[in-house]
Design an enzyme around this catalytic site. Structure first.
Site, mmCIF file in Angstrom:
data_model
loop_
_atom_site.group_PDB
_atom_site.id
_atom_site.type_symbol
_atom_site.label_atom_id
_atom_site.label_comp_id
_atom_site.label_asym_id
_atom_site.label_seq_id
_atom_site.Cartn_x
_atom_site.Cartn_y
_atom_site.Cartn_z
ATOM 1 N N HIS A 122 0.905 -1.268 0.050
ATOM 2 C CA HIS A 122 -0.024 -0.029 0.006
ATOM 3 C C HIS A 122 0.809 1.112 0.062
ATOM 4 C CE1 HIS A 122 0.712 0.561 4.244
ATOM 5 N NE2 HIS A 122 0.401 -0.407 4.444
ATOM 6 N N CYS A 162 2.784 -4.977 6.723
ATOM 7 C CA CYS A 162 2.457 -4.656 5.048
ATOM 8 C C CYS A 162 3.758 -4.261 4.401
ATOM 9 C CB CYS A 162 1.405 -3.946 4.987
ATOM 10 S SG CYS A 162 -0.131 -4.166 5.542
#
Length: 185
Positions: free
Chosen positions: A138, A160
């Site tokens: 992301h 992440c």
């Protein structure tokens, strides 16, 4: 003979995850920016694999064995070692699929990594811990309170893989759902 059958079934199960993909976009593309979701030009290289080198903080877009693009990334707050359980703030290591995407309120664009795979789930079950999930590639927050530049050189995620919003828009346009991602130490 039974172990051979079990190994075959495990292999088929892990490969079959790529057959089921879904694209999820939760807010209109017009709210992200006019050029951010433009389709990749037809002359763009076919990206058949995303390679993440955790120790180098690099994400590479691969076409065959050739690296077509390379980006600086940030990882989980505990970057060394593979993800072992939910909440350990580590980025997984292994083979996964990029299986769906969304426009994120907090992190702009996000592409989901199919963690946990069969091996991750089995290990967590043996150890009696939850494996975790919702691992994404992301962008970064971008507000007056949290300017994007603050995040670029830190390992700050919960597990992440983060990159600048500009780089994330490029990856979003070049990588299709169902693409293999290999995350190496």
């Amino acid at each position: 003979m039974r172990w051979l059958l079990a190994l075959f079934c495990l292999g088929v199960a892990s490969v079959s995850q790529a057959a089921f993909t879904e694209t999820i976009i939760r807010k209109p593309a017009s709210q992200v920016g006019p050029a951010s979701l433009a389709p990749a030009p037809s002359s763009a290289p076919l990206i058949d694999k995303v390679l993440v080198l955790k120790s180098e903080r690099r994400l590479q877009l691969m076409s065959g064995t050739t690296s077509m693009k390379s980006y600086r990334i940030s990882l989980g707050k505990q970057p060394k070692g593979a993800k072992l359980r939910e909440g350990d703030k580590r980025t997984p290591e292994g083979l996964y699929w990029l299986d769906w995407r969304k426009v994120s309120e907090r992190y702009n664009l996000a592409i989901h990594v199919s963690y946990p795979n069969v091996s991750d789930s089995a290990r967590a079950r043996r150890e009696g811990v939850p494996p975790g999930g919702m691992i994404m590639i992301h962008g970064t927050p971008d507000s007056e309170e949290y300017p994007e530049a603050v995040f670029h050189t830190l390992d700050w995620t919960e597990g992440c893989i983060a990159m600048t919003n500009r780089d994330m828009r490029e990856v979003w346009n070049l990588v299709s759902d169902g693409t293999l991602i290999e995350i190496r130490p």
